[in-house]
Design a protein around this motif. Structure first.
Motif, PDB file in Angstrom:
ATOM      1  N   ASP A 229      -2.816  10.458  -3.302  1.00 35.66           N
ATOM      2  CA  ASP A 229      -1.575   9.721  -3.054  1.00 35.66           C
ATOM      3  C   ASP A 229      -1.832   8.236  -2.812  1.00 35.66           C
ATOM      4  N   LEU A 230      -2.703   7.661  -3.615  1.00 34.04           N
ATOM      5  CA  LEU A 230      -3.048   6.239  -3.487  1.00 34.04           C
ATOM      6  C   LEU A 230      -2.406   5.465  -4.631  1.00 34.04           C
ATOM      7  N   LEU A 231      -1.722   4.376  -4.285  1.00 34.24           N
ATOM      8  CA  LEU A 231      -1.101   3.560  -5.327  1.00 34.24           C
ATOM      9  C   LEU A 231      -2.170   2.922  -6.206  1.00 34.24           C
ATOM     10  N   TRP A 232      -1.951   3.026  -7.500  1.00 34.19           N
ATOM     11  CA  TRP A 232      -2.852   2.435  -8.495  1.00 34.19           C
ATOM     12  C   TRP A 232      -2.091   1.335  -9.220  1.00 34.19           C
TER      13      TRP A 232
ATOM     14  N   ARG B  67       2.871   0.450 -11.454  1.00 30.71           N
ATOM     15  CA  ARG B  67       2.093   1.184 -10.460  1.00 30.71           C
ATOM     16  C   ARG B  67       2.483   2.653 -10.476  1.00 30.71           C
ATOM     17  N   VAL B  68       1.566   3.465  -9.965  1.00 29.01           N
ATOM     18  CA  VAL B  68       1.827   4.891  -9.821  1.00 29.01           C
ATOM     19  C   VAL B  68       0.887   5.422  -8.742  1.00 29.01           C
ATOM     20  N   ALA B  69       1.276   6.489  -8.077  1.00 33.46           N
ATOM     21  CA  ALA B  69       0.443   7.092  -7.033  1.00 33.46           C
ATOM     22  C   ALA B  69       0.154   8.535  -7.408  1.00 33.46           C
ATOM     23  N   PRO B  70      -0.934   8.788  -8.140  1.00 41.57           N
ATOM     24  CA  PRO B  70      -1.278  10.175  -8.477  1.00 41.57           C
ATOM     25  C   PRO B  70      -1.515  11.004  -7.219  1.00 41.57           C
ATOM     26  N   ASP B  71      -1.238  12.279  -7.300  1.00 38.29           N
ATOM     27  CA  ASP B  71      -1.502  13.148  -6.151  1.00 38.29           C
ATOM     28  C   ASP B  71      -2.999  13.195  -5.846  1.00 38.29           C
TER      29      ASP B  71
ATOM     30  N   ASP C 279       0.809  -1.213   0.000  1.00 38.29           N
ATOM     31  CA  ASP C 279       0.000   0.000   0.000  1.00 38.29           C
ATOM     32  C   ASP C 279       0.845   1.267   0.000  1.00 38.29           C
ATOM     33  N   SER C 280       2.150   1.126   0.153  1.00 36.20           N
ATOM     34  CA  SER C 280       3.035   2.291   0.154  1.00 36.20           C
ATOM     35  C   SER C 280       4.240   2.028  -0.734  1.00 36.20           C
ATOM     36  N   ASP C 281       4.672   3.090  -1.423  1.00 34.14           N
ATOM     37  CA  ASP C 281       5.882   2.975  -2.230  1.00 34.14           C
ATOM     38  C   ASP C 281       7.092   3.558  -1.511  1.00 34.14           C
ATOM     39  N   GLY C 282       6.890   3.943  -0.244  1.00 30.24           N
ATOM     40  CA  GLY C 282       7.996   4.472   0.535  1.00 30.24           C
ATOM     41  C   GLY C 282       8.348   5.911   0.244  1.00 30.24           C
ATOM     42  N   GLN C 283       7.585   6.549  -0.647  1.00 31.63           N
ATOM     43  CA  GLN C 283       7.848   7.938  -1.009  1.00 31.63           C
ATOM     44  C   GLN C 283       6.917   8.862  -0.228  1.00 31.63           C
ATOM     45  N   PRO C 284       7.414  10.047   0.143  1.00 27.27           N
ATOM     46  CA  PRO C 284       6.542  10.986   0.860  1.00 27.27           C
ATOM     47  C   PRO C 284       5.433  11.504  -0.040  1.00 27.27           C
ATOM     48  N   MET C 285       4.311  11.883   0.585  1.00 29.09           N
ATOM     49  CA  MET C 285       3.190  12.422  -0.181  1.00 29.09           C
ATOM     50  C   MET C 285       3.579  13.717  -0.878  1.00 29.09           C
ATOM     51  N   ALA C 286       4.389  14.538  -0.195  1.00 24.10           N
ATOM     52  CA  ALA C 286       4.800  15.822  -0.762  1.00 24.10           C
ATOM     53  C   ALA C 286       6.218  16.134  -0.326  1.00 24.10           C
ATOM     54  N   ASP C 287       6.884  16.976  -1.113  1.00 23.07           N
ATOM     55  CA  ASP C 287       8.257  17.369  -0.793  1.00 23.07           C
ATOM     56  C   ASP C 287       8.328  18.643   0.027  1.00 23.07           C
TER      57      ASP C 287
END
Length: 233
Positions: free
Chosen positions: A51-54, A64-68, A13-21
């Motif tokens: 910020d949900l992984l698709w 996969r990608v997590a659009p804002d 459920d997470s790609d380990g990347q922050p939602m925002a910089d």
């Protein structure tokens, strides 16, 4: 239980990347996602997420990608750890938003655009708040193509209108109301409450004045009757 754990490992459920910089990017992500939620609150068949992984392809967790922010028409509201398309009636999110930060690279964004093109996104919007630059792409028979005139563009799916001013991006609902932050919404709610209280006080004062007038009239009538004068004649 094992199947669930295996699925979680395969499709985390997470790609380990922050939602925002940074705070500016975060503020814009929240603004867009939450206002889309408000706009579509009465549509039980529209799912909105930030910020949900698709995962578009079963068996390929690397795709996969997590659009804002994403909007999926034809899917019920509810909580999700990720958006697994094969579990969502094979419906791809129709609208996605990306908010850029200084850390975003052109190559990364090109890959995202290709991803959205390959997997059926109908509308794709990119906003760079640092440069106040908006780009949009809309699906044609040839795939996603740049919107040549984005100023005052109205989203075919959402009905929202995009206006780029000299300093910022403004978004408007179909009824003309602008997208507002939580703080602005709270301030307007407080102002509405204050106006309602002022109206209540004015109405109460008007009732008190009317009651005082009735009481004076009744006292006058009683005094006239005491003098043998019929106030009604």
């Amino acid at each position: 239980m094992t199947i669930s754990l295996d699925c979680e490992r395969l499709y985390p459920d997470s790609d380990g990347q922050p939602m925002a910089d940074n705070t500016l990017q975060f503020r814009w992500i929240v603004l867009i996602k939450e206002n889309l939620e408000l706009l579509l609150a009465d549509r039980p068949d529209v799912f909105v997420a930030g910020d949900l992984l698709w995962y578009p392809v079963e068996g390929h967790p690397e795709i996969r990608v997590a659009p804002d922010a994403l909007v999926a028409f034809g899917r019920p509201k509810g909580e999700r750890g990720s958006y697994k398309q094969w579990e969502e009636g094979n419906i791809a999110p129709q609208v996605v938003f990306e908010i850029l930060s200084p850390g975003n690279r052109s190559g990364e964004m090109s890959k995202k655009q290709q991803f959205y093109d390959d997997y059926g996104v109908e509308e794709y919007y990119i906003y760079n708040p640092d440069r106040n630059n908006l780009q949009g792409f809309c699906r044609t028979e040839a795939g996603l193509r740049a919107i040549e005139e984005i100023q005052n563009w109205t989203s075919p799916r959402l009905g929202i209108r995009f206006v780029v001013t000299a300093t910022t991006l403004e978004l408007y609902r179909p009824d003309g109301r602008g997208f507002l932050s939580f703080l602005e919404l709270e301030q307007r709610a407080e102002q509405a409450d204050q106006r309602a209280e002022q109206e209540r006080q004015r109405a109460e004062q008007a009732d008190q004045r009317a009651q005082q007038e009735r009481q004076r009239a009744e006292r006058l009538a009683a005094q006239l009757r005491a003098l043998g004068i019929d106030a009604d004649s």
